[in-house]
Design an enzyme around this catalytic site. Structure first.
Site, PDB file in Angstrom:
ATOM      1  NE  ARG A 132      -4.217  -1.722   1.682  1.00 52.04           N
ATOM      2  CZ  ARG A 132      -4.252  -2.802   2.450  1.00 52.04           C
ATOM      3  NH1 ARG A 132      -3.394  -2.931   3.435  1.00 52.04           N
ATOM      4  NH2 ARG A 132      -5.155  -3.730   2.247  1.00 52.04           N
ATOM      5  CE  LYS A 165      -0.275  13.332 -15.166  1.00 54.04           C
ATOM      6  NZ  LYS A 165      -0.546  13.627 -16.584  1.00 54.04           N
ATOM      7  CD  GLU A 192       8.080  14.833 -22.700  1.00 52.71           C
ATOM      8  OE1 GLU A 192       7.366  15.852 -22.648  1.00 52.71           O
ATOM      9  OE2 GLU A 192       7.610  13.672 -22.594  1.00 52.71           O
ATOM     10  CE  LYS A 223       6.113  16.783 -14.734  1.00 50.23           C
ATOM     11  NZ  LYS A 223       6.319  15.506 -15.381  1.00 50.23           N
ATOM     12  CD  GLU A 254      -3.244  16.037 -16.375  1.00 51.62           C
ATOM     13  OE1 GLU A 254      -2.108  15.607 -16.135  1.00 51.62           O
ATOM     14  OE2 GLU A 254      -3.919  15.699 -17.355  1.00 51.62           O
ATOM     15  NE  ARG A 264       1.173  16.669 -13.509  1.00 55.58           N
ATOM     16  CZ  ARG A 264       1.799  15.882 -12.666  1.00 55.58           C
ATOM     17  NH1 ARG A 264       1.487  15.911 -11.386  1.00 55.58           N
ATOM     18  NH2 ARG A 264       2.735  15.060 -13.067  1.00 55.58           N
ATOM     19  CG  ASN A 288      -1.246  15.978 -20.571  1.00 55.23           C
ATOM     20  OD1 ASN A 288      -0.284  15.358 -20.158  1.00 55.23           O
ATOM     21  ND2 ASN A 288      -2.342  16.162 -19.854  1.00 55.23           N
ATOM     22  CG  HIS A 313       2.113  14.179 -24.150  1.00 53.60           C
ATOM     23  ND1 HIS A 313       2.874  15.269 -24.498  1.00 53.60           N
ATOM     24  CD2 HIS A 313       2.933  13.381 -23.417  1.00 53.60           C
ATOM     25  CE1 HIS A 313       4.090  15.143 -23.978  1.00 53.60           C
ATOM     26  NE2 HIS A 313       4.161  14.001 -23.315  1.00 53.60           N
ATOM     27  CG  HIS A 368       0.098   9.364 -24.700  1.00 58.13           C
ATOM     28  ND1 HIS A 368      -0.488   9.940 -23.599  1.00 58.13           N
ATOM     29  CD2 HIS A 368       1.423   9.376 -24.472  1.00 58.13           C
ATOM     30  CE1 HIS A 368       0.453  10.293 -22.741  1.00 58.13           C
ATOM     31  NE2 HIS A 368       1.624   9.967 -23.242  1.00 58.13           N
ATOM     32  CG  HIS A 395       7.004   9.508 -24.488  1.00 57.08           C
ATOM     33  ND1 HIS A 395       5.630   9.420 -24.591  1.00 57.08           N
ATOM     34  CD2 HIS A 395       7.262  10.671 -23.824  1.00 57.08           C
ATOM     35  CE1 HIS A 395       5.078  10.478 -24.001  1.00 57.08           C
ATOM     36  NE2 HIS A 395       6.047  11.255 -23.539  1.00 57.08           N
TER      37      HIS A 395
HETATM   38  N1  LIG Z   1       5.601  10.344 -15.470  1.00 57.60           N
HETATM   39  C1  LIG Z   1       5.666  11.384 -16.257  1.00 57.60           C
HETATM   40  O1  LIG Z   1       5.308  12.492 -15.875  1.00 57.60           O
HETATM   41  C2  LIG Z   1       6.209  11.201 -17.646  1.00 57.60           C
HETATM   42  C3  LIG Z   1       6.535  12.323 -18.418  1.00 57.60           C
HETATM   43  C4  LIG Z   1       7.104  12.116 -19.674  1.00 57.60           C
HETATM   44  C5  LIG Z   1       7.315  10.825 -20.140  1.00 57.60           C
HETATM   45  N2  LIG Z   1       6.971   9.764 -19.362  1.00 57.60           N
HETATM   46  C6  LIG Z   1       7.222   8.389 -19.810  1.00 57.60           C
HETATM   47  O2  LIG Z   1       8.606   8.193 -19.918  1.00 57.60           O
HETATM   48  C7  LIG Z   1       8.826   7.104 -20.821  1.00 57.60           C
HETATM   49  C8  LIG Z   1       9.971   7.440 -21.754  1.00 57.60           C
HETATM   50  O3  LIG Z   1      11.136   7.613 -20.994  1.00 57.60           O
HETATM   51  P1  LIG Z   1      12.584   7.503 -21.655  1.00 57.60           P
HETATM   52  O4  LIG Z   1      12.591   8.209 -22.951  1.00 57.60           O
HETATM   53  O5  LIG Z   1      13.545   7.899 -20.616  1.00 57.60           O
HETATM   54  O6  LIG Z   1      12.675   5.964 -22.030  1.00 57.60           O
HETATM   55  P2  LIG Z   1      13.411   4.684 -21.385  1.00 57.60           P
HETATM   56  O7  LIG Z   1      13.274   4.656 -19.929  1.00 57.60           O
HETATM   57  O8  LIG Z   1      12.924   3.533 -22.169  1.00 57.60           O
HETATM   58  O9  LIG Z   1      14.951   4.932 -21.719  1.00 57.60           O
HETATM   59  C9  LIG Z   1      15.355   4.976 -23.040  1.00 57.60           C
HETATM   60  C10 LIG Z   1      16.392   3.893 -23.375  1.00 57.60           C
HETATM   61  O10 LIG Z   1      17.682   4.326 -22.931  1.00 57.60           O
HETATM   62  C11 LIG Z   1      18.257   3.369 -22.045  1.00 57.60           C
HETATM   63  N3  LIG Z   1      18.996   4.157 -21.075  1.00 57.60           N
HETATM   64  C12 LIG Z   1      18.475   4.912 -20.079  1.00 57.60           C
HETATM   65  N4  LIG Z   1      19.443   5.620 -19.499  1.00 57.60           N
HETATM   66  C13 LIG Z   1      20.598   5.298 -20.097  1.00 57.60           C
HETATM   67  C14 LIG Z   1      21.930   5.719 -19.923  1.00 57.60           C
HETATM   68  N5  LIG Z   1      22.265   6.671 -19.066  1.00 57.60           N
HETATM   69  N6  LIG Z   1      22.889   5.158 -20.711  1.00 57.60           N
HETATM   70  C15 LIG Z   1      22.540   4.224 -21.643  1.00 57.60           C
HETATM   71  N7  LIG Z   1      21.293   3.811 -21.863  1.00 57.60           N
HETATM   72  C16 LIG Z   1      20.317   4.348 -21.096  1.00 57.60           C
HETATM   73  C17 LIG Z   1      17.097   2.571 -21.525  1.00 57.60           C
HETATM   74  O11 LIG Z   1      17.483   1.284 -21.141  1.00 57.60           O
HETATM   75  C18 LIG Z   1      16.170   2.546 -22.727  1.00 57.60           C
HETATM   76  O12 LIG Z   1      16.583   1.544 -23.617  1.00 57.60           O
HETATM   77  C19 LIG Z   1       7.522   6.887 -21.553  1.00 57.60           C
HETATM   78  O13 LIG Z   1       6.908   5.710 -21.084  1.00 57.60           O
HETATM   79  C20 LIG Z   1       6.692   8.085 -21.179  1.00 57.60           C
HETATM   80  O14 LIG Z   1       5.318   7.807 -21.170  1.00 57.60           O
HETATM   81  C21 LIG Z   1       6.435   9.929 -18.128  1.00 57.60           C
HETATM   82 ZN   LIG Z   2       5.804  13.074 -22.418  1.00 61.05          ZN
END
Ligand SMILES: NC(=O)c1ccc[n+]([C@@H]2O[C@H](COP(=O)([O-])OP(=O)(O)OC[C@H]3O[C@@H](n4cnc5c(N)ncnc54)[C@H](O)[C@@H]3O)[C@@H](O)[C@H]2O)c1
Ligand SMILES: [Zn+2]
Length: 376
Positions: A121, A143, A185, A227, A237, A241, A245, A248, A252, A265
């Protein structure tokens, strides 16, 4: 070390930015009263580079530390992987006096954060973002969640981290494509809230692409400030907030119809933001010159700006978008910009206009084709 505060009353926390911070992870966690045991969740690409350093830093600070490694990439952001994490935590006999450290990009952050929000929890968690995208955006704001085949982030929670530790040195191992995806982003923050950030990105893009630590740190810091301010005003949101998006809803949808396997992404939301800019011109009078500037900046960053879809794929996209959380009463809503630096709250837009905004135009070269990847 730079510090940005996220003002959320009892749930307030700090984002710490700088070089070499990973070795301070344990020391930074110690005063936060997070518990005596921690599990570092990372992925198979990140762990070989950084898990040892992170675990050592935590152990030296007196924490009993375990490592849990998940597969890498967007497809891993699933309930199946969440379930395997729960099983592993149970095997570790994790108790309430424990916390989770998310060491990786946005996928690890969203998934580990969701595991932390739900296991026993709710356990405290710390974000250690290692991608540009996670450092400018996803590690902040609480989030957390995973995807369903039907749509992005459909299962999730709000669960704020207790600390975000951004070690800029981790960006040195990030593949170029992933680095560029993070720029999508950062550009978003310029469009939605800060015209001078957008201008700075136009000016300093070459330095940023060369990964100048100084420029990267300043840009990451500015995005985190925006942010933090937006989330501080509207944690869950209810209103403002939603401007985060921008681009997005379409982004998405593209990720979902390509089964999370074609676009990163950041790439999907680059296409989404260009379409949203075109819609903004039509609905809010965003000057055509600004639409062009937005498109050009994404192109210069090496990101796709439009997508070629068959009629069937377009229908699939529109239907996937209906599942987005920005839909109310069955109506698709879009965050649009009245000018660069100012986004407005979501508003309903006629579907034909959305389709038109998605039509490839001559001036955008960076067109991506979906064909083989869309589900049949
Ligand atoms: N929670 C939120 O507010 C929010 C906001 C924006 C995006 N997101 C989410 O974030 C995700 C995308 O994140 P991302 O682009 O970081 O993708 P990811 O976490 O898949 O990382 C990208 C790739 O790089 C690799 N990697 C990460 N760090 C590394 C490093 N330092 N050296 C070598 N390789 C590395 C990972 O293994 C992966 O293959 C999506 O699912 C998106 O929906 C969430
Ligand atoms: Zn995003």
């Amino acid at each position: 070390m730079g510090i940005v505060s996220v003002p959320l009353g009892k749930r307030s926390y700090k984002i710490k930015l700088g070089r070499g911070l990973l070795s301070r992870l344990g020391k930074e966690c110690a005063p936060l009263c997070l518990g005596s045991t921690c599990v570092v969740i990372s992925d198979r690409n990140v762990a070989p580079h950084y898990a040892r350093g992170a675990c050592q830093a935590l152990t030296h600070a007196g924490f009993a530390t375990k490592l849990l490694t998940i597969p890498a990439g967007e497809k891993a952001k699933s309930l199946k992987v969440v379930q395997s994490c729960y099983n592993q935590l149970a095997a570790y006999r994790l108790e309430r006096s424990s916390f989770i450290v998310a060491l990786g990009g946005g996928v690890v952050g969203d998934l580990a954060g969701f595991v932390a929000a739900t296991y026993l929890r709710g356990l405290p968690f710390v974000q250690v973002p290692t991608t540009l995208l996670a450092q400018v955006d996803s590690s902040v704001g609480g989030k957390v969640g995973v995807n369903l085949p039907a749509g992005k982030n459909l299962v999730g929670a709000f669960h704020q981290p207790r600390l975000v530790l951004c070690d800029l040195d981790t960006l040195s191992t990030l593949p170029a494509r992933e680095y560029r995806a993070g720029l999508a982003e950062a550009i978003k923050y310029g469009i939605i809230d800060d015209r001078s950030l957008f201008q700075r990105l136009e000016r300093d893009l070459p330095k940023l692409l060369e990964r100048s630590p100084k420029v990267a740190e300043e840009i990451i810091r500015r995005c985190c400030e925006i942010k933090a301010e937006v989330v501080g005003q509207d944690e869950t949101e209810g209103g403002r907030r939603a401007i985060l998006n921008f681009g997005h809803t379409i982004g998405h949808g593209l990720e979902a119809i390509s089964r999370y396997g074609k676009f990163l992404h950041g790439e999907a939301i680059a296409v989404g933001q260009v379409a949203a800019a075109r819609l903004s011109a039509r609905v809010l009078g965003l000057p055509p010159r600004d639409v062009q500037r937005i498109c050009t900046l994404f192109q210069r960053a090496g990101l796709p700006t439009q997508v070629k879809l068959t009629a069937r794929q377009r229908r699939q996209l529109l239907s996937a978008m209906q599942l987005d959380k920005k839909v109310t009463g069955g109506q698709l809503k879009f965050v649009l910009a009245s000018r660069i630096g100012r986004a407005e709250l979501p508003r309903a837009v006629p579907l034909e206009w959305v389709e038109e905004a998605l039509e490839p135009s001559d001036w955008a070269e960076a067109t991506i084709t979906l064909s083989r990847h869309v589900r049949g």
